[in-house]
Each structure stands twice: as structure tokens, then as C-alpha cells.
Design a protein around this motif. Structure first.
Motif, PDB file in Angstrom:
ATOM      1  N   SER A  59       0.959  -0.675  -0.235  1.00  0.00           N
ATOM      2  CA  SER A  59       0.160  -0.003   0.327  1.00  0.00           C
ATOM      3  C   SER A  59       1.108   1.572   0.263  1.00  0.00           C
ATOM      4  O   SER A  59       0.479   2.058  -0.420  1.00  0.00           O
ATOM      5  CB  SER A  59      -1.030   0.309   1.186  1.00  0.00           C
ATOM      6  OG  SER A  59      -0.264  -0.118   2.216  1.00  0.00           O
ATOM      7  N   GLN A  60       2.161   0.907   0.189  1.00  0.00           N
ATOM      8  CA  GLN A  60       2.991   2.490   0.732  1.00  0.00           C
ATOM      9  C   GLN A  60       3.837   2.677  -1.355  1.00  0.00           C
ATOM     10  O   GLN A  60       4.515   3.540  -1.022  1.00  0.00           O
ATOM     11  CB  GLN A  60       4.241   2.310   1.256  1.00  0.00           C
ATOM     12  CG  GLN A  60       3.946   2.168   2.838  1.00  0.00           C
ATOM     13  CD  GLN A  60       4.794   1.665   3.538  1.00  0.00           C
ATOM     14  OE1 GLN A  60       5.280   0.245   4.026  1.00  0.00           O
ATOM     15  NE2 GLN A  60       5.293   2.338   4.030  1.00  0.00           N
ATOM     16  N   ILE A  61       3.395   2.093  -2.155  1.00  0.00           N
ATOM     17  CA  ILE A  61       3.252   2.595  -3.552  1.00  0.00           C
ATOM     18  C   ILE A  61       2.912   3.522  -3.919  1.00  0.00           C
ATOM     19  O   ILE A  61       1.266   3.003  -3.709  1.00  0.00           O
ATOM     20  CB  ILE A  61       3.495   1.310  -4.812  1.00  0.00           C
ATOM     21  CG1 ILE A  61       4.361  -0.625  -3.768  1.00  0.00           C
ATOM     22  CG2 ILE A  61       4.055   1.638  -5.979  1.00  0.00           C
ATOM     23  CD1 ILE A  61       4.283  -1.025  -4.811  1.00  0.00           C
ATOM     24  N   ASN A  62       3.536   4.726  -4.848  1.00  0.00           N
ATOM     25  CA  ASN A  62       2.203   5.324  -5.278  1.00  0.00           C
ATOM     26  C   ASN A  62       2.018   6.087  -3.820  1.00  0.00           C
ATOM     27  O   ASN A  62       0.471   6.280  -4.166  1.00  0.00           O
ATOM     28  CB  ASN A  62       1.520   5.384  -5.482  1.00  0.00           C
ATOM     29  CG  ASN A  62       2.350   5.488  -7.576  1.00  0.00           C
ATOM     30  OD1 ASN A  62       3.969   6.114  -7.352  1.00  0.00           O
ATOM     31  ND2 ASN A  62       2.286   4.067  -8.580  1.00  0.00           N
ATOM     32  N   ASP A  63       2.416   6.348  -2.453  1.00  0.00           N
ATOM     33  CA  ASP A  63       1.324   7.080  -1.274  1.00  0.00           C
ATOM     34  C   ASP A  63       1.896   9.063  -1.001  1.00  0.00           C
ATOM     35  O   ASP A  63       1.250   8.615  -0.143  1.00  0.00           O
ATOM     36  CB  ASP A  63       1.833   6.256  -0.377  1.00  0.00           C
ATOM     37  CG  ASP A  63       2.755   6.059   0.146  1.00  0.00           C
ATOM     38  OD1 ASP A  63       3.304   6.246  -0.410  1.00  0.00           O
ATOM     39  OD2 ASP A  63       2.955   5.777   1.322  1.00  0.00           O
ATOM     40  N   ASP A  64       2.717   8.712  -2.405  1.00  0.00           N
ATOM     41  CA  ASP A  64       3.018   9.698  -2.658  1.00  0.00           C
ATOM     42  C   ASP A  64       3.822  10.112  -1.155  1.00  0.00           C
ATOM     43  O   ASP A  64       4.147  11.511  -0.601  1.00  0.00           O
ATOM     44  CB  ASP A  64       2.318  11.192  -2.519  1.00  0.00           C
ATOM     45  CG  ASP A  64       2.325  12.928  -2.747  1.00  0.00           C
ATOM     46  OD1 ASP A  64       3.049  12.508  -3.009  1.00  0.00           O
ATOM     47  OD2 ASP A  64       1.916  13.672  -1.996  1.00  0.00           O
ATOM     48  N   PHE A  65       4.729   9.417  -0.478  1.00  0.00           N
ATOM     49  CA  PHE A  65       5.495   9.400   0.438  1.00  0.00           C
ATOM     50  C   PHE A  65       6.552   8.296  -0.168  1.00  0.00           C
ATOM     51  O   PHE A  65       6.808   7.200  -0.181  1.00  0.00           O
ATOM     52  CB  PHE A  65       5.523   9.126   2.017  1.00  0.00           C
ATOM     53  CG  PHE A  65       6.495   9.267   2.491  1.00  0.00           C
ATOM     54  CD1 PHE A  65       6.716  10.209   3.404  1.00  0.00           C
ATOM     55  CD2 PHE A  65       6.947   8.244   3.379  1.00  0.00           C
ATOM     56  CE1 PHE A  65       6.887  10.862   4.564  1.00  0.00           C
ATOM     57  CE2 PHE A  65       8.236   8.300   4.187  1.00  0.00           C
ATOM     58  CZ  PHE A  65       8.048   9.561   4.344  1.00  0.00           C
ATOM     59  N   CYS A  66       8.101   8.975  -0.294  1.00  0.00           N
ATOM     60  CA  CYS A  66       8.871   8.455  -0.707  1.00  0.00           C
ATOM     61  C   CYS A  66       9.562   7.035   0.815  1.00  0.00           C
ATOM     62  O   CYS A  66      10.043   7.922   1.520  1.00  0.00           O
ATOM     63  CB  CYS A  66      10.124   9.335  -1.118  1.00  0.00           C
ATOM     64  SG  CYS A  66      11.810   8.815  -1.925  1.00  0.00           S
TER      65      CYS A  66
END
Length: 538
Positions: A59-66
Motif C-alpha cells: 500500500s506504500q507504493i505511489n502513496d506520495d511518500f518516498c
């Protein structure tokens, strides 16, 4: 066409097979190219960063946080500073942009995929751009096809020129051998004729030299006689020496015209001695006194500049004029001097001047018929040798020019050979630019003036295709700067012409040249528009 399913993009790819269409779906995350789609699963619980150093939740893919150090978890957002966003641009060319441009309010992708969450009003115009691009590519392919046909003709001419140069080179080498042999033969004839001429003329030279020595001896004797007579005249007390006081009585030695002869003026004519005997007078004093007497009597005038002439007029007045206040004294002393010593008689000096004038323009001697014939034969031999020497030098010059031309690189198939030495002009508002291929580049003001050399032919410098760029180096030096140089970018065109000239850097010029010699078909040897496997990228 793309469909958003959370962060997953379903790309619909159209493939033309035998006139029909087959649609296939390739699920991809936003910002991921087709070639990298397999690295990003479209579902799952975890994701391993592509550098393998970290595992994060799916879910952290493309969540606008690197989260990943290599920015691989944010292919579709602007979260990572070093991220890359892939524009699919279906119907046109794919494109990759820095992730910092995602959702920045500016449309960078023609399919508007980079501005999915911004206020920018982007439209998908990839189809229109693709059509325009394909039209340009088609026109370019047609140009390449027509240009390649013209290039083939230039290749044929280039190879023919090469063969002509080889044949001419062989012919010139044979001619040179004959010319060199002829020159040697005529040089031998010339040497023999000159030996006979010199032997005949030596008789006249010996006579002339004897006459010259006799004349010099007579002049020396005459000069010594004049010196001895003058010595006796100035040796008032007849004691065998001339002293300063004796010269002071001679107003003729008044160099500054102040009415008297000073000690310094007298010593000047005595070579700084207080007194001199006859031999010293003849060898040292007389060479200085004689020209002065001639100058004073007006029989001799040394060359002088206009300024010196003007200065002399101011100091001594006009010719024959005596300074004010001294006229009476000078006249009386001068008359007395002439009465006692005959100072005014200068016949011997006058004769000497006439002899010098005659000697300066000697008359050519008259030769006997036999000698005259030898002279004419020697002159003819010299003329014939000069002709043979000139012909040999002309052959050598043509040989060198031909060798220089053959050593130049005219392309892979000599396609540029027909352009060797051809000159083309280009005019802008200020200058007329000239380019003579494989020779030189120059510029000249349109208003007229001297031509400035921008460079002479040096070499090909293109990369990766070496025959795409020419360098003309070692031009005229710029004021307080480097030597000028010109770079010529060569492109395909249906005729050879210069399309533009610029000076991006000081004294560095750039020419744009179009020519069929630079045209070529794709490596398949077919027109791209005719290829069976050609298709539009969607």
C-alpha cells in the motif's frame, strides 16, 4: 486509453494483425513503462525496493511518500527527488520526465497522465501529435529516398573522378620524367654556351678592368696632385706642415658663417691634429677638405631631406647670399684670397665631377661578330632552359595539388568528391558567408571590404557518423582572441546549399549545409513507409 484502478493503470494496446485489431490489457502501476511493468506487481502484501535494500507494504507504493532510497516506490508521484515518471503517450512517442513535474500544473505528457491530481486542464492530444510526427517522418523518408538516389549518382561521379585522378596522376608522372630529362639536357646546353660566352667576354672584361685600373691610377695621381697643390697653397710659411693658424686665415673654412674660422673649425679639417705634414694631409685631411670645397663652390650638393634644405636656407640664406653685417669683410678677404692663391680656380674639381657622371652611366661595349654570336647563342640557351624549368615547375604544382585532392576523405563511397572546391554563399543582414568545400570558409561585409578567412579545411569531426560534421580551422586571428574556426553541420537535402550561419561563440562559426551526399536510406535498404512490419506506436 488508460483506466485508473487505485494506483493501477490498465493499458489497452491495439495491435494491427492482417487488417483487424486485437485488444490486450497490460496492467501497470502509474508512471511505470511497459518494459519495467514486470518489476511492479499489481497486487500483493509487500514490495521490495528495486535496489533490494528495503521491503515495504504494498500500500506504500505511489502513496506520495518516498520510502525507498532508490525512489522506486513512487513511480507515479512527485514524492521522491530522483524519481522518474513514464508517459505512455499512446498514439505518439513515449516519454520519461523527472517526477518533480508530476502534478505541477504544467502538461508535460501529451496523454495528460502527469497531471492526474492537479488543477491543470490537460487534454490528450497524442493522436494529433502522432499524426503530425508520422507525417514528418514520412516526408523525411521520402526526402531520404529521393536524396539517396541523387547520392547514388554523386557516388558514381565521385568514383569516376577518383579514377580520372589516378589516370591523370600516372600521366603527370610520365610527363614529369620527360620534363626533368629535357630540363637537364637544356641545362647542359646552357652551361656549354655560357662557358664559350664567358671565355669570349673575358677578353673584354680584362680590357675594361685594365682601363678601369688605369683610370683609377690617373684619378689617384690627379687627386694627389690637387692635394699637394692645395697643401702648398695653405702652407703659408712653407715649413712643410699646415697648422691651425694657417687654416684660420682661410675664410672658406668658416663653417658656421660667423665671419671667422675658430680653432674647432680648423681642427675639424685637420682631423683634430694641431698640425699635419703632407702625407697626413693627403691621406686624412684632403678627403674631408675636398668635398667641402666642392660644396662651398656649388659644384657638389649632397642629397638632403626637405627639412634639411629648409634649415640650411634659414641658416645661410639663399645661394650666394652673405649674412648681414659680414658682407664687406667677407668680400674683401675672399678677393684677397683669390688674388694671392687663385682659390677661385676649381677646374680640376669640375673635371672630376664630369668623369664621375660619365662613369656612372657606362656605355655597353661593342662586340665583334663572333663574340656577339656566342652571346646570342647563350641567351637562347638560357631562354630554352627557363622554359623547360617553368614547365617542370608547373607539372610539379599540378602533381602536388592532385595528390592533396586524392588524400582528402570524401566519405565512405567518395560521395562528397564531386563537391570538392565547389563554393556556396549565404547572406544575412551584415555579411556574405562563403564556403568552398574541402578548401576554406570566409566572410565579407555586404557593404564591401576585405574578406576574412574563417578557416581552412581540416577534417571530419561528426559523432557517431563522422561525415555529419566538417571542421575548418586555423582562420584569421581575432583581435585579442583565438584564431577563427568554422564547423559545418551536414544534413540531407535535394540540392547543395547553405541554410544558415551563426556565431554561437566568439570567433567560432557554425554553418548548416544541406546536400544529397548526406542522404541515405535506413540500414534495411528499404523506404520505412514501405516496410511490411511498419506500424504506428499507440
Amino acid at each position: 486509453m488508460w483506466i485508473k484502478i487505485e494506483s493501477v493503470i490498465l493499458t489497452l494496446t491495439v495491435v494491427d494483425i492482417f487488417g483487424g485489431y486485437v485488444w490486450s490489457e497490460i496492467p501497470r502501476l502509474r508512471g511505470v513503462s511497459i518494459s519495467r511493468a514486470s518489476l511492479y506487481p499489481t497486487s500483493g502484501d509487500t514490495f521490495v525496493c528495486l535496489d533490494g535494500l528495503k521491503t515495504i507494504k504494498y500500500s506504500q507504493i505511489n502513496d506520495d511518500f518516498c520510502d525507498c532510497a532508490d525512489s522506486s516506490d513512487e513511480p507515479g508521484t512527485a514524492a521522491c527527488p530522483d524519481g522518474k515518471f513514464h508517459c505512455t503517450n499512446a498514439g505518439h512517442k513515449p516519454k520519461t520526465i523527472p517526477s518533480s513535474r508530476v502534478n505541477d500544473g504544467i502538461c508535460d505528457c501529451c496523454d495528460a497522465s502527469d497531471e492526474y491530481n492537479s488543477s491543470a486542464k490537460c487534454i490528450n492530444n497524442c493522436s494529433e501529435l502522432g499524426k503530425e510526427d508520422r507525417l514528418r517522418e514520412k516526408q523525411k523518408a521520402e526526402l531520404a529516398k529521393m536524396g539517396s538516389q541523387m547520392r547514388a549518382e554523386m557516388v558514381r561521379k565521385g568514383k569516376a573522378l577518383k579514377e580520372e585522378h589516378k589516370a591523370r596522376l600516372a600521366e603527370l608522372e610520365r610527363s614529369r620524367a620527360e620534363a626533368e630529362s629535357l630540363k637537364e639536357e637544356r641545362e647542359k646546353i646552357k652551361q656549354d654556351a655560357e662557358e664559350l660566352e664567358n671565355a669570349a667576354l673575358q677578353v673584354y672584361r680584362d680590357v675594361a678592368e685594365a682601363e678601369k685600373r688605369e683610370r683609377e691610377a690617373e684619378e689617384a695621381a690627379k687627386n694627389r696632385q690637387e692635394a699637394e697643390e692645395t697643401f702648398k697653397k695653405y702652407d703659408s710659411n712653407q715649413d712643410g706642415v699646415i697648422e691651425i693658424a694657417e687654416l684660420q686665415t682661410r675664410i672658406v673654412f668658416d663653417r658656421n658663417r660667423d665671419g671667422q674660422v675658430s680653432v674647432e673649425e680648423a681642427k675639424f679639417f685637420l682631423e683634430e691634429y694641431d698640425k699635419i705634414d703632407l702625407e697626413t694631409f693627403v691621406t686624412l685631411a684632403w678627403p674631408r677638405i675636398k668635398p667641402f670645397l666642392m660644396l662651398d663652390s656649388g659644384l657638389f650638393k649632397p642629397p638632403a631631406t626637405e627639412e634639411e634644405d629648409h634649415g640650411e636656407e634659414e641658416q645661410f640664406g639663399q645661394e650666394g647670399e652673405v649674412p648681414a653685417g659680414e658682407e664687406e669683410e667677407f668680400t674683401e678677404e675672399g678677393e684677397e684670397d683669390e688674388e694671392e692663391t687663385g682659390e677661385g680656380e676649381v677646374e680640376p674639381i669640375d673635371d672630376g665631377v664630369d668623369e664621375d657622371v660619365e662613369e656612372s652611366t657606362p656605355q655597353a661595349p661593342e662586340y665583334d661578330p663572333e663574340t656577339q654570336k656566342l652571346i646570342e647563342m647563350a641567351n637562347e640557351a638560357r631562354n630554352q632552359f627557363s622554359v623547360a624549368d617553368r614547365e617542370l615547375r608547373e607539372i610539379d604544382s599540378e602533381l602536388q595539388n592532385l595528390k592533396d585532392a586524392m588524400e582528402k576523405d570524401y566519405g565512405l563511397e567518395d560521395e562528397f568528391a564531386p563537391l570538392n572546391g565547389e563554393c556556396f554563399n549565404y547572406e544575412d543582414r551584415e555579411y556574405v558567408y562563403k564556403l568552398c568545400l574541402f578548401d576554406r570558409a570566409s566572410q565579407q561585409p555586404r557593404s564591401g571590404g576585405a574578406e576574412t578567412r574563417l578557416g581552412t579545411w581540416d577534417r571530419w569531426t561528426g559523432k557517431p557518423n563522422p561525415y555529419s560534421t566538417m571542421l575548418y580551422a586555423n582562420g584569421a586571428s581575432c583581435w585579442n582572441g583565438p584564431q577563427r574556426s568554422a564547423t559545418v553541420h551536414v544534413e540531407c537535402g535535394l540540392d547543395t546549399r547553405i541554410t544558415g550561419v551563426s556565431e554561437p561563440n566568439r570567433c567560432e562559426y557554425v554553418y548548416l549545409l544541406e546536400t544529397p551526399a548526406a542522404c541515405s536510406l535506413p540500414t534495411t535498404g528499404k523506404d520505412p513507409s514501405d516496410r511490411a512490419d511498419a506500424h504506428d506506436e499507440l
